[in-house]
Design a protein around this motif. Structure first.
Motif, PDB file in Angstrom:
ATOM      1  N   SER A  58       0.815  -1.213   0.000  1.00  0.00           N
ATOM      2  CA  SER A  58       0.000   0.000   0.000  1.00  0.00           C
ATOM      3  C   SER A  58       0.851   1.267   0.000  1.00  0.00           C
ATOM      4  N   LEU A  59       1.892   1.276   0.831  1.00  0.00           N
ATOM      5  CA  LEU A  59       2.740   2.467   0.885  1.00  0.00           C
ATOM      6  C   LEU A  59       3.392   2.756  -0.460  1.00  0.00           C
ATOM      7  N   VAL A  60       3.921   1.731  -1.098  1.00  0.00           N
ATOM      8  CA  VAL A  60       4.582   1.921  -2.393  1.00  0.00           C
ATOM      9  C   VAL A  60       3.564   2.342  -3.448  1.00  0.00           C
ATOM     10  N   ALA A  61       2.436   1.641  -3.530  1.00  0.00           N
ATOM     11  CA  ALA A  61       1.429   1.950  -4.544  1.00  0.00           C
ATOM     12  C   ALA A  61       0.893   3.369  -4.388  1.00  0.00           C
ATOM     13  N   LEU A  62       0.549   3.727  -3.175  1.00  0.00           N
ATOM     14  CA  LEU A  62      -0.011   5.066  -2.948  1.00  0.00           C
ATOM     15  C   LEU A  62       1.033   6.153  -3.183  1.00  0.00           C
ATOM     16  N   PHE A  63       2.272   5.921  -2.753  1.00  0.00           N
ATOM     17  CA  PHE A  63       3.323   6.914  -2.978  1.00  0.00           C
ATOM     18  C   PHE A  63       3.586   7.100  -4.476  1.00  0.00           C
ATOM     19  N   LEU A  64       3.749   5.995  -5.200  1.00  0.00           N
ATOM     20  CA  LEU A  64       4.020   6.101  -6.641  1.00  0.00           C
ATOM     21  C   LEU A  64       2.875   6.789  -7.376  1.00  0.00           C
ATOM     22  N   GLY A  65       1.650   6.423  -7.013  1.00  0.00           N
ATOM     23  CA  GLY A  65       0.490   7.036  -7.663  1.00  0.00           C
ATOM     24  C   GLY A  65       0.377   8.512  -7.350  1.00  0.00           C
ATOM     25  N   CYS A  66       0.491   8.849  -6.070  1.00  0.00           N
ATOM     26  CA  CYS A  66       0.351  10.253  -5.674  1.00  0.00           C
ATOM     27  C   CYS A  66       1.489  11.118  -6.192  1.00  0.00           C
ATOM     28  N   LYS A  67       2.640  10.506  -6.376  1.00  0.00           N
ATOM     29  CA  LYS A  67       3.771  11.234  -6.963  1.00  0.00           C
ATOM     30  C   LYS A  67       3.435  11.679  -8.394  1.00  0.00           C
ATOM     31  N   LYS A  68       2.644  10.859  -9.092  1.00  0.00           N
ATOM     32  CA  LYS A  68       2.256  11.192 -10.467  1.00  0.00           C
ATOM     33  C   LYS A  68       1.075  12.150 -10.527  1.00  0.00           C
ATOM     34  N   HIS A  69       0.007  11.831  -9.813  1.00  0.00           N
ATOM     35  CA  HIS A  69      -1.217  12.620  -9.967  1.00  0.00           C
ATOM     36  C   HIS A  69      -1.353  13.750  -8.951  1.00  0.00           C
ATOM     37  N   ARG A  70      -0.504  13.770  -7.947  1.00  0.00           N
ATOM     38  CA  ARG A  70      -0.438  14.859  -6.956  1.00  0.00           C
ATOM     39  C   ARG A  70      -1.730  15.041  -6.152  1.00  0.00           C
ATOM     40  N   ARG A  71      -2.508  13.998  -6.004  1.00  0.00           N
ATOM     41  CA  ARG A  71      -3.722  14.061  -5.180  1.00  0.00           C
ATOM     42  C   ARG A  71      -3.400  13.399  -3.834  1.00  0.00           C
ATOM     43  N   TRP A  72      -2.716  14.148  -2.983  1.00  0.00           N
ATOM     44  CA  TRP A  72      -2.203  13.613  -1.731  1.00  0.00           C
ATOM     45  C   TRP A  72      -3.282  13.232  -0.728  1.00  0.00           C
ATOM     46  N   PRO A  73      -4.502  13.794  -0.778  1.00  0.00           N
ATOM     47  CA  PRO A  73      -5.550  13.303   0.136  1.00  0.00           C
ATOM     48  C   PRO A  73      -5.848  11.806  -0.060  1.00  0.00           C
ATOM     49  N   ILE A  74      -5.567  11.279  -1.239  1.00  0.00           N
ATOM     50  CA  ILE A  74      -5.740   9.841  -1.471  1.00  0.00           C
ATOM     51  C   ILE A  74      -4.775   9.064  -0.583  1.00  0.00           C
ATOM     52  N   ALA A  75      -3.541   9.534  -0.483  1.00  0.00           N
ATOM     53  CA  ALA A  75      -2.558   8.875   0.387  1.00  0.00           C
ATOM     54  C   ALA A  75      -2.967   9.008   1.855  1.00  0.00           C
ATOM     55  N   LEU A  76      -3.540  10.142   2.223  1.00  0.00           N
ATOM     56  CA  LEU A  76      -4.012  10.341   3.595  1.00  0.00           C
ATOM     57  C   LEU A  76      -5.130   9.346   3.917  1.00  0.00           C
ATOM     58  N   CYS A  77      -6.035   9.144   2.987  1.00  0.00           N
ATOM     59  CA  CYS A  77      -7.110   8.161   3.142  1.00  0.00           C
ATOM     60  C   CYS A  77      -6.508   6.763   3.342  1.00  0.00           C
ATOM     61  N   GLY A  78      -5.512   6.425   2.537  1.00  0.00           N
ATOM     62  CA  GLY A  78      -4.833   5.144   2.685  1.00  0.00           C
ATOM     63  C   GLY A  78      -4.149   5.017   4.032  1.00  0.00           C
TER      64      GLY A  78
END
Length: 139
Positions: A58-78
């Motif tokens: 989860s940490l890797v997937a969310l970090f890689l994704g948020c690094k691209k799309h810059r929607r950091w609240p998604i990482a906060l939800c995770g």
């Protein structure tokens, strides 16, 4: 396919495995009471072992994704989902009833799965910056 998208799919699958385990284990124990003696220990160990797979994925997937799309609240939800799962797995059996522990584990898993779904969709919606490309695709 992009590594982040693969990890998001895998993490959603793992959340499903956890959910099925939480729903099926009580039924199996009712039907097969001989296994109930070790069930509590097995349940605690199962959730703690799942975290060794779920948290890094989860940490890797969310970090890689948020690094691209810059929607950091998604990482906060995770992160809320991960923290919930972690607290229940390591402290839940001491402070919660079995029913509350199952409910909180299910809630944490659903929150985490939802964050991966949002991450997956956000990664898919990234448009190519190339002037020759008019399609949406994964980067």
């Amino acid at each position: 396919m992009n590594r982040s998208l693969q990890l998001d799919r895998f993490a959603i699958f793992l959340s499903g495995v956890c959910l099925v385990h939480c729903l099926v284990a009580p039924i199996a124990l009712t039907l097969l009471p001989i296994f109930s003696l070790g069930a509590l220990v097995e349940d605690i160990v199962f959730h703690q072992l799942m975290l060794w797979i779920v948290v890094p994925t989860s940490l890797v997937a969310l970090f890689l994704g948020c690094k691209k799309h810059r929607r950091w609240p998604i990482a906060l939800c995770g992160a809320v989902g991960i923290v919930t799962l972690f607290l229940v797995a390591f402290l839940g059996h001491d402070y919660l009833t079995i029913g509350a522990e199952k409910a909180m584990t299910t809630l944490g898993g659903l929150v985490l799965a939802f964050s991966h779904y949002l991450n997956y969709r956000a990664c898919q919606s990234i448009k190519c910056n190339s002037s020759k490309c008019t399609q949406e695709h994964h980067h």
